[in-house]
Design a protein around this motif. Sequence first.
Motif, PDB file in Angstrom:
ATOM      1  N   HIS A  74       0.835  -1.208   0.000  1.00  0.00           N
ATOM      2  CA  HIS A  74       0.000   0.000   0.000  1.00  0.00           C
ATOM      3  C   HIS A  74       0.867   1.256   0.000  1.00  0.00           C
ATOM      4  CE1 HIS A  74      -2.457   3.176   1.942  1.00  0.00           C
ATOM      5  NE2 HIS A  74      -3.370   2.707   1.104  1.00  0.00           N
ATOM      6  N   LEU A  77       2.482   1.693  -3.383  1.00  0.00           N
ATOM      7  CA  LEU A  77       1.484   2.142  -4.353  1.00  0.00           C
ATOM      8  C   LEU A  77       1.231   3.638  -4.195  1.00  0.00           C
ATOM      9  CD1 LEU A  77      -0.612   1.396  -6.548  1.00  0.00           C
ATOM     10  CD2 LEU A  77      -2.244   1.050  -4.689  1.00  0.00           C
ATOM     11  N   ASN A  78       1.134   4.096  -2.962  1.00  0.00           N
ATOM     12  CA  ASN A  78       0.898   5.521  -2.729  1.00  0.00           C
ATOM     13  C   ASN A  78       2.103   6.355  -3.136  1.00  0.00           C
ATOM     14  OD1 ASN A  78      -1.752   5.402  -1.870  1.00  0.00           O
ATOM     15  ND2 ASN A  78      -1.170   4.936   0.218  1.00  0.00           N
ATOM     16  N   ARG A  81       1.774   6.728  -6.711  1.00  0.00           N
ATOM     17  CA  ARG A  81       0.671   7.631  -7.034  1.00  0.00           C
ATOM     18  C   ARG A  81       1.140   9.082  -7.021  1.00  0.00           C
ATOM     19  NH1 ARG A  81      -3.305   6.503  -3.405  1.00  0.00           N
ATOM     20  NH2 ARG A  81      -4.107   4.907  -4.753  1.00  0.00           N
ATOM     21  N   ASP A  89      -7.202   4.450  -7.658  1.00  0.00           N
ATOM     22  CA  ASP A  89      -7.363   4.442  -6.208  1.00  0.00           C
ATOM     23  C   ASP A  89      -8.027   3.161  -5.701  1.00  0.00           C
ATOM     24  OD1 ASP A  89      -6.248   6.910  -5.824  1.00  0.00           O
ATOM     25  OD2 ASP A  89      -8.164   7.977  -5.813  1.00  0.00           O
ATOM     26  N   SER A  92      -5.664   0.737  -3.944  1.00  0.00           N
ATOM     27  CA  SER A  92      -5.267   1.269  -2.636  1.00  0.00           C
ATOM     28  C   SER A  92      -6.359   1.009  -1.599  1.00  0.00           C
ATOM     29  CB  SER A  92      -4.986   2.765  -2.748  1.00  0.00           C
ATOM     30  OG  SER A  92      -4.640   3.295  -1.497  1.00  0.00           O
ATOM     31  N   ASP A  93      -7.589   1.250  -1.968  1.00  0.00           N
ATOM     32  CA  ASP A  93      -8.716   1.009  -1.058  1.00  0.00           C
ATOM     33  C   ASP A  93      -8.858  -0.477  -0.737  1.00  0.00           C
ATOM     34  OD1 ASP A  93      -9.267   3.718  -1.046  1.00  0.00           O
ATOM     35  OD2 ASP A  93     -10.888   3.575  -2.518  1.00  0.00           O
ATOM     36  N   LEU A  95      -6.451  -2.700  -0.693  1.00  0.00           N
ATOM     37  CA  LEU A  95      -5.371  -3.079   0.216  1.00  0.00           C
ATOM     38  C   LEU A  95      -5.695  -2.660   1.647  1.00  0.00           C
ATOM     39  CD1 LEU A  95      -2.246  -2.269  -1.984  1.00  0.00           C
ATOM     40  CD2 LEU A  95      -3.108  -4.529  -1.343  1.00  0.00           C
ATOM     41  N   LEU A  96      -6.283  -1.485   1.830  1.00  0.00           N
ATOM     42  CA  LEU A  96      -6.686  -1.052   3.173  1.00  0.00           C
ATOM     43  C   LEU A  96      -7.772  -1.958   3.739  1.00  0.00           C
ATOM     44  CD1 LEU A  96      -6.725   2.847   2.822  1.00  0.00           C
ATOM     45  CD2 LEU A  96      -5.063   1.430   4.050  1.00  0.00           C
TER      46      LEU A  96
END
Length: 125
Positions: A74, A77-78, A81, A89, A92-93, A95-96
């Motif tokens: 994550h 990835l950010n 980004r 996105d 990312s969401d 993964l969270l």
Amino acid sequence: KKSEEYGDVNKKKNKRGKGGRHGGTTTKKNVPYTRGGDKGTSQLLTGERRSKDDIAFEAMGTVDELCAIVGVAHAELNKEREEDYYLNDELSDQLLDIMGCLFDVGSHVAKPKKIYPDDSGSDDE
């Protein structure tokens, strides 16, 4: 002043601390050990003590490692980004969400349901 914060072992007025949460011999702050040893056991959230090589602790460690790996993915990835605004996105969401599920799994492993000896596990009677 550091000698006040940590205590000065050379001064007679600073006697030995009680240890544990009451502070050690050279500090007034909390210390993370009890000086009693754990005899190779650790405690689940239920309060039950088990051997440190119990499968429950292995499972908790494995879940924690997996959560850490997902967290690194994550973070990477950010970082990407920031360089490419058009990255999706959704991943990312996801993964969270996965990390949240893994935390839930870890808490269930740390607090297992009690199994009673007469519980056969079947509903047939």
